[in-house]
Design a protein around this motif. Structure first.
Motif, PDB file in Angstrom:
ATOM      1  N   ASP A  82       0.797  -1.229   0.000  1.00 40.16           N
ATOM      2  CA  ASP A  82       0.000   0.000   0.000  1.00 40.16           C
ATOM      3  C   ASP A  82       0.829   1.278   0.000  1.00 40.16           C
ATOM      4  N   LEU A  83       2.106   1.164   0.409  1.00 41.92           N
ATOM      5  CA  LEU A  83       2.937   2.361   0.571  1.00 41.92           C
ATOM      6  C   LEU A  83       4.178   2.324  -0.307  1.00 41.92           C
ATOM      7  N   TYR A  84       4.622   3.517  -0.676  1.00 40.64           N
ATOM      8  CA  TYR A  84       5.935   3.713  -1.281  1.00 40.64           C
ATOM      9  C   TYR A  84       6.631   4.666  -0.327  1.00 40.64           C
ATOM     10  N   ILE A  85       7.719   4.225   0.283  1.00 39.57           N
ATOM     11  CA  ILE A  85       8.345   4.973   1.380  1.00 39.57           C
ATOM     12  C   ILE A  85       9.654   5.615   0.937  1.00 39.57           C
ATOM     13  N   ILE A  86       9.765   6.918   1.179  1.00 40.02           N
ATOM     14  CA  ILE A  86      10.966   7.672   0.819  1.00 40.02           C
ATOM     15  C   ILE A  86      11.286   8.649   1.955  1.00 40.02           C
ATOM     16  N   ASN A  87      12.389   9.377   1.836  1.00 41.10           N
ATOM     17  CA  ASN A  87      12.768  10.398   2.817  1.00 41.10           C
ATOM     18  C   ASN A  87      13.004  11.729   2.117  1.00 41.10           C
ATOM     19  N   THR A  88      13.094  12.798   2.903  1.00 42.38           N
ATOM     20  CA  THR A  88      13.359  14.120   2.302  1.00 42.38           C
ATOM     21  C   THR A  88      14.749  14.163   1.676  1.00 42.38           C
ATOM     22  N   VAL A  89      15.684  13.365   2.219  1.00 42.70           N
ATOM     23  CA  VAL A  89      17.022  13.240   1.618  1.00 42.70           C
ATOM     24  C   VAL A  89      17.373  11.756   1.498  1.00 42.70           C
ATOM     25  N   LYS A  90      18.252  11.460   0.560  1.00 39.77           N
ATOM     26  CA  LYS A  90      18.584  10.053   0.278  1.00 39.77           C
ATOM     27  C   LYS A  90      19.795   9.543   1.080  1.00 39.77           C
ATOM     28  N   CYS A  91      20.533  10.449   1.702  1.00 42.58           N
ATOM     29  CA  CYS A  91      21.748  10.054   2.431  1.00 42.58           C
ATOM     30  C   CYS A  91      21.642  10.440   3.901  1.00 42.58           C
ATOM     31  N   ARG A  92      22.313   9.673   4.742  1.00 46.41           N
ATOM     32  CA  ARG A  92      22.248   9.909   6.190  1.00 46.41           C
ATOM     33  C   ARG A  92      23.041  11.159   6.602  1.00 46.41           C
ATOM     34  N   PRO A  93      22.393  12.099   7.286  1.00 45.23           N
ATOM     35  CA  PRO A  93      23.156  13.199   7.871  1.00 45.23           C
ATOM     36  C   PRO A  93      23.986  12.669   9.055  1.00 45.23           C
ATOM     37  N   PRO A  94      25.225  13.145   9.223  1.00 46.05           N
ATOM     38  CA  PRO A  94      26.069  12.666  10.323  1.00 46.05           C
ATOM     39  C   PRO A  94      25.366  12.758  11.673  1.00 46.05           C
ATOM     40  N   LYS A  95      25.557  11.726  12.495  1.00 42.32           N
ATOM     41  CA  LYS A  95      24.974  11.649  13.847  1.00 42.32           C
ATOM     42  C   LYS A  95      23.449  11.768  13.840  1.00 42.32           C
TER      43      LYS A  95
END
Length: 197
Positions: A82-95
């Motif tokens: 039912d979902l397509y999941i994404i984030n506002t950015v594709k890479c991890r911000p440090p810490k």
């Protein structure tokens, strides 16, 4: 392979070599998406990948992700279908810090392209960072969560619903009426009714 999948694969390849911001230098993996692009009626947008996500390349796989899965299961939303999941950015911000405006800007084109390709019935802003990326009014997520907002995204008016981020719910364990977890279940039930209508 269908056109949607082909377009997403091409976009993923571009993201894999992206160095538009400093996060490209510190990532292990890009975290592109999860879920089924062909059956998803809703896109869920989170904040940014964390340590577990960076290692696996999949969004929402840490403690907050496990809690999200439990809530989705409780209300009858399939994360896989039912979902397509994404984030506002594709890479991890440090810490695991909140991504900066510049970092979000560097990733914005990819995010908008994913939304355009999936063309969801509903967009779920999971947490304040996702909400602020598309809604510039200064309002706390606790005041607006669960409301259906009509927002122009990529030249099209879309139904959007802000919900609490599951990492916020890790601090609260009560399911009493009006508690953050109770409100989350109510909001997800509303979303389920929208996408399964």
């Amino acid at each position: 392979m269908n056109t949607k999948q082909k377009d997403l694969d091409e976009l993923r390849n571009v993201c894999n070599s992206c160095m538009n911001c400093e996060l490209g230098k510190t990532r292990i993996n890009i975290v592109f998406s999860d879920g089924n692009p062909n059956s998803a009626k809703a896109i869920l947008i989170g904040e940014a990948p964390g340590e577990n996500e960076d290692k696996t390349g999949t969004p929402f796989v840490g403690r907050a992700g496990k809690l999200l899965n439990e809530f989705l299961e409780k209300v009858g939303i399939s994360r896989k279908d039912d979902l397509y999941i994404i984030n506002t950015v594709k890479c991890r911000p440090p810490k695991n810090r909140v991504p900066s405006d510049d970092e979000k800007k560097a990733c914005e084109g990819y995010l908008l392209k994913q939304i355009e390709i999936i063309n969801p019935e509903v967009i779920i802003f999971c947490g304040a960072t996702a909400l602020k990326s598309f809604w510039d009014k200064k309002i706390q997520i606790s005041k607006i969560r669960g409301e259906i907002l009509e927002i122009e995204i990529g030249g099209k008016i879309r139904k959007c619903i802000p919900i609490f981020h599951p990492s916020y719910l890790l601090r609260y364990h009560s399911l009493e009426e009006g508690s953050p977890r109770d409100l989350m279940l109510k909001d997800l039930t509303k979303i389920k009714n929208l996408i399964k209508a």
